[in-house]
Write a protein that holds these residues in place. Structure first.
Motif, PDB file in Angstrom:
ATOM      1  N   VAL A  13     -47.013 -69.995  32.496  1.00  0.00           N
ATOM      2  CA  VAL A  13     -47.451 -69.098  33.569  1.00  0.00           C
ATOM      3  C   VAL A  13     -47.080 -69.689  34.927  1.00  0.00           C
ATOM      4  N   LEU A  14     -47.331 -70.965  35.112  1.00  0.00           N
ATOM      5  CA  LEU A  14     -47.078 -71.589  36.413  1.00  0.00           C
ATOM      6  C   LEU A  14     -45.596 -71.798  36.701  1.00  0.00           C
ATOM      7  N   TYR A  15     -44.835 -72.220  35.690  1.00  0.00           N
ATOM      8  CA  TYR A  15     -43.447 -72.641  35.932  1.00  0.00           C
ATOM      9  C   TYR A  15     -42.394 -71.827  35.212  1.00  0.00           C
ATOM     10  N   PRO A  31     -36.893 -67.459  31.965  1.00  0.00           N
ATOM     11  CA  PRO A  31     -36.798 -68.695  32.743  1.00  0.00           C
ATOM     12  C   PRO A  31     -36.897 -68.434  34.243  1.00  0.00           C
ATOM     13  N   GLU A  32     -37.522 -69.351  34.913  1.00  0.00           N
ATOM     14  CA  GLU A  32     -37.654 -69.349  36.375  1.00  0.00           C
ATOM     15  C   GLU A  32     -38.440 -68.157  36.909  1.00  0.00           C
ATOM     16  N   THR A  33     -39.375 -67.654  36.112  1.00  0.00           N
ATOM     17  CA  THR A  33     -40.187 -66.519  36.562  1.00  0.00           C
ATOM     18  C   THR A  33     -41.667 -66.872  36.607  1.00  0.00           C
ATOM     19  N   GLY A  34     -41.979 -68.145  36.682  1.00  0.00           N
ATOM     20  CA  GLY A  34     -43.372 -68.553  36.730  1.00  0.00           C
ATOM     21  C   GLY A  34     -44.047 -68.145  38.025  1.00  0.00           C
ATOM     22  N   LEU A  35     -45.344 -68.261  38.021  1.00  0.00           N
ATOM     23  CA  LEU A  35     -46.162 -67.887  39.178  1.00  0.00           C
ATOM     24  C   LEU A  35     -45.735 -68.615  40.448  1.00  0.00           C
TER      25      LEU A  35
END
Length: 157
Positions: A13-15, A31-35
């Motif tokens: 979720v974060l990263y 990928p690369e869609t974290g919060l």
């Protein structure tokens, strides 16, 4: 859900998902869609823009999530923790550009605090609180990604 799985889900979720295993997507994101990456992608003017009529702005969602994650981490560390006395997250009218940057830093710290709290002894109620916090953050992350993509697709002018 075990604390280990909760930590793994919170990390995603974060990263965004880890692609070290050769998968191109994670449990529920790309990928690369974290919060944190999503929140940082909003410019300050974009963060102030409502997602639609009657909908909150990204800044409001980020403030809400930061407070929510901080409170969940506090509850896991001390089940009798009181909610901090903060201004309402949904009232971000007075937020400045420096305040927005500070919220982004505070959001990362809140996520780390929750992650750290997941290493403690967690009974059934604590697992429920932790699970709810991770799911709540995932829900709002998806909404923020949707809002950001809409803003990025709008023609300049």
């Amino acid at each position: 859900m075990t604390p280990e799985l909760l930590r793994e889900a919170l990390r995603e979720v974060l990263y965004g998902p880890s692609v070290t295993f050769g998968f191109s997507a994670g449990l529920f994101s790309d990928p690369e869609t974290g919060l944190l990456r999503t929140a940082h992608a909003f410019t300050f003017p974009q963060a102030q823009q409502a997602a639609g009529p009657g909908r909150p702005a990204a800044a409001q969602v980020v403030m809400h999530l930061r407070q929510y994650l901080e409170h969940a981490a506090a509850q896991l560390s001390d089940p009798h923790a009181l909610r901090p006395d903060e201004p309402d997250a949904w009232d971000a009218q007075r937020l400045t550009e420096a305040g927005w940057r500070a919220e982004l830093v505070a959001l990362a710290r809140a996520g780390q605090s929750l992650y750290d709290a997941l290493f403690g002894a967690l009974d059934g109620e604590a697992l429920r609180v932790a699970h709810g916090a991770v799911l709540h953050a995932a829900y709002h992350t998806g909404a923020l990604r949707f809002h950001l993509r809409n803003l990025q697709a709008e023609p300049a002018g």
